[in-house]
Design a protein around this motif. Structure first.
Motif, PDB file in Angstrom:
ATOM      1  N   ALA A 221       0.830  -1.207   0.000  1.00 33.95           N
ATOM      2  CA  ALA A 221       0.000   0.000   0.000  1.00 33.95           C
ATOM      3  C   ALA A 221       0.863   1.255   0.000  1.00 33.95           C
ATOM      4  O   ALA A 221       0.561   2.233  -0.708  1.00 33.95           O
ATOM      5  CB  ALA A 221      -0.929  -0.012   1.207  1.00 33.95           C
ATOM      6  N   ARG A 225       0.869   4.406  -2.763  1.00 33.04           N
ATOM      7  CA  ARG A 225       0.596   5.808  -2.410  1.00 33.04           C
ATOM      8  C   ARG A 225       1.670   6.761  -2.938  1.00 33.04           C
ATOM      9  O   ARG A 225       1.390   7.930  -3.196  1.00 33.04           O
ATOM     10  CB  ARG A 225       0.473   5.941  -0.884  1.00 33.04           C
ATOM     11  N   THR A 226       2.894   6.269  -3.121  1.00 32.97           N
ATOM     12  CA  THR A 226       3.963   7.154  -3.616  1.00 32.97           C
ATOM     13  C   THR A 226       3.656   7.673  -5.019  1.00 32.97           C
ATOM     14  O   THR A 226       4.119   8.750  -5.397  1.00 32.97           O
ATOM     15  CB  THR A 226       5.315   6.417  -3.645  1.00 32.97           C
ATOM     16  N   ASP A 228       0.402   7.953  -6.102  1.00 38.85           N
ATOM     17  CA  ASP A 228      -1.029   8.308  -6.064  1.00 38.85           C
ATOM     18  C   ASP A 228      -1.912   7.251  -6.725  1.00 38.85           C
ATOM     19  O   ASP A 228      -2.921   7.576  -7.359  1.00 38.85           O
ATOM     20  CB  ASP A 228      -1.259   9.668  -6.742  1.00 38.85           C
ATOM     21  N   GLY A 230      -4.660   4.537  -6.231  1.00 44.84           N
ATOM     22  CA  GLY A 230      -5.691   4.297  -5.224  1.00 44.84           C
ATOM     23  C   GLY A 230      -5.591   2.930  -4.593  1.00 44.84           C
ATOM     24  O   GLY A 230      -5.143   1.966  -5.220  1.00 44.84           O
ATOM     25  N   LEU A 231      -6.046   2.830  -3.336  1.00 48.86           N
ATOM     26  CA  LEU A 231      -5.978   1.569  -2.604  1.00 48.86           C
ATOM     27  C   LEU A 231      -7.285   0.793  -2.633  1.00 48.86           C
ATOM     28  O   LEU A 231      -7.332  -0.345  -2.159  1.00 48.86           O
ATOM     29  CB  LEU A 231      -5.580   1.834  -1.142  1.00 48.86           C
TER      30      LEU A 231
END
Length: 452
Positions: A221, A225-226, A228, A230-231
């Motif tokens: 995760a 995020r690095t 951008d 989405g999770l």
């Protein structure tokens, strides 16, 4: 060393000693992570084996079922490794990270469904494998206590695959090592200290695997995020991951069918042979996972090379990893042959189990060089995305092995001699058919598809 993380450019490996160093740098951490899984089985076998032959035989059957369920889902790791590596090779970091996120979601969902199914079907499954009356309750206890750990087990597979595709084999190593230590403590504490018996072994496995997932999933995760990414799960991504995994699932079904056939044959040869089979299979798995570390390196390097459109480098990786695989198999075989007589007493005080284990381990030792060849070729073809061929080759392999397995079950004597014949069929015919089919495929260019 060049930056091979998702934030850096993919780099095709050079040849010669530089390539050897790259292979070793990937394979050694992968080796530690892969060996951790059979190490858990070895520890559980050693602890449970001191309760008695029936308990060890129950673990043999139940452990085979659980590893079959998890093994059928190994496509979560393999398909993710290949997809992430090829996307990075093509320079598409966001797609690579998206594949990791979606693969992890698919693993958690699938694990929850399979956990419920396994708890509900534990009785019929154990009966179908022909468990003797004194073995059945122990097999049921292990299955029912270990099943809740399946979501964590599958999440570990998917997250590990995503990191391998990014050429990160070190993070899974440290997590696997921590999980092995935790599982060992839980096994001793719950089985012997708390008096839970085989059920404690199953519960310890479930807790350890869930803890490993709780560490690995946040790493995947954080990488997403690095950039951008989405999770939340992408339904299109889940469908794509499923489509990519189906051929590898079919390939894995054939491999697990061979293992289940081997367990079924051993179950028909008496309690001592079945308990001995658990020991031999645990040692085989330990050696196989060790050799598979080279296949992991081949998957990632071949995937990145083909993603970058570099077929020549993929061929170089194939040749060098095959050399490493056969050599490593020969070394492991020599070590195992030298120690074949002392392995049995480590797992059971029963003399009949000792007598069954030693000759079967000699068969395994002779077959390990061919196993090294086979596992590396399997990894190369997975990294190349050649899942459809591997699925059909798996069907052919089972077709070649099944008559031999049936013959051993019907004709071989009980005990040590029967178990030796059973392993001659598995390590010789089953693995030989795999070596032949993948070897012939590697001589063509049909597997080397270029691009992401």
């Amino acid at each position: 060393m060049p930056d091979l993380s998702p934030s850096g450019p993919p780099v095709s490996p050079p040849g010669g000693r530089a390539l050897d160093r790259r292979i070793v740098a990937l394979a050694l951490p992968a080796l530690g992570a892969l060996v951790a899984e059979p190490l858990l089985v070895l520890i559980d076998s050693a602890v449970v084996g001191h309760l008695g032959a029936a308990e060890l035989a129950g673990l043999a059957l139940a452990g085979t079922v659980l590893t079959t369920v998890v093994g059928l889902c190994v496509f979560l790791a393999y398909a993710t490794t290949a997809g992430v590596a090829r996307a990075l090779g093509a320079g598409d970091r966001r797609r690579a990270l998206r594949l990791g996120v979606d693969g992890t979601w698919l693993a958690v969902i699938l694990g929850a469904v399979l956990a419920l199914l396994l708890m509900a079907a534990a009785g019929p499954v154990v009966d179908a494998l022909g468990a003797p009356d004194d073995v059945r309750p122990h097999a049921l206890a292990y299955l029912r206590w270990s099943a809740p750990g399946l979501p964590g087990m599958l999440a570990v597979l998917a997250a590990t695959g995503a990191l391998r595709g990014r050429l990160d084999t070190r993070t899974p190593l440290w997590v696997a090592a921590g999980g092995a230590v935790l599982n060992a403590g839980l096994s001793v504490g719950l089985v012997l200290g708390a008096g839970m018996g085989v059920a404690g072994s199953g519960l310890g496995t479930a807790i350890a695997q869930t803890a490993m997932a709780a560490v690995l999933v946040p790493v995947v995760a954080a990488g997403a995020r690095t950039d951008d990414v989405g999770l939340r799960p992408s339904w299109a991504g889940l469908r794509s991951a499923t489509r990519a995994g189906v051929p590898l699932l079919l390939r894995t079904v054939s491999l697990r069918a061979g293992i289940l056939l081997a367990a079924w044959v051993a179950a028909g040869l008496g309690t001592a042979a079945l308990a001995g089979h658990q020991v031999v299979m645990a040692v085989w798995s330990f050696a196989a996972f060790a050799l598979d570390a080279l296949a992991i390196a081949a998957q990632a390097l071949v995937g990145q090379a083909l993603g970058a459109g570099d077929r020549a480098t993929a061929r170089v990786v194939l040749r060098r990893t095959l050399t490493w695989g056969v050599g490593a198999g020969a070394v492991l075989g020599l070590v195992l042959a030298a120690g074949s007589g002392v392995v049995g007493p480590l797992f059971s005080p029963d003399a009949a189990v000792h007598d069954a284990v030693a000759p079967a381990l000699l068969v395994v030792a002779v077959g390990l060089p061919m196993a090294g060849w086979t596992f590396v070729l399997d990894g190369v073809l997975i990294g190349a995305g050649d899942g459809r061929f591997l699925a059909w080759a798996g069907v052919a392999t089972v077709a070649a092995y099944a008559p031999a397995a049936l013959a051993v079950r019907a004709l071989a004597p009980d005990g040590a001699r029967g178990l030796t014949w059973a392993w001659l069929a598995y390590a010789g015919i089953f693995m030989g058919a795999r070596a032949l089919t993948t070897g012939l495929r590697s001589r063509t260019d049909a597997w080397a598809r270029l691009g992401a």
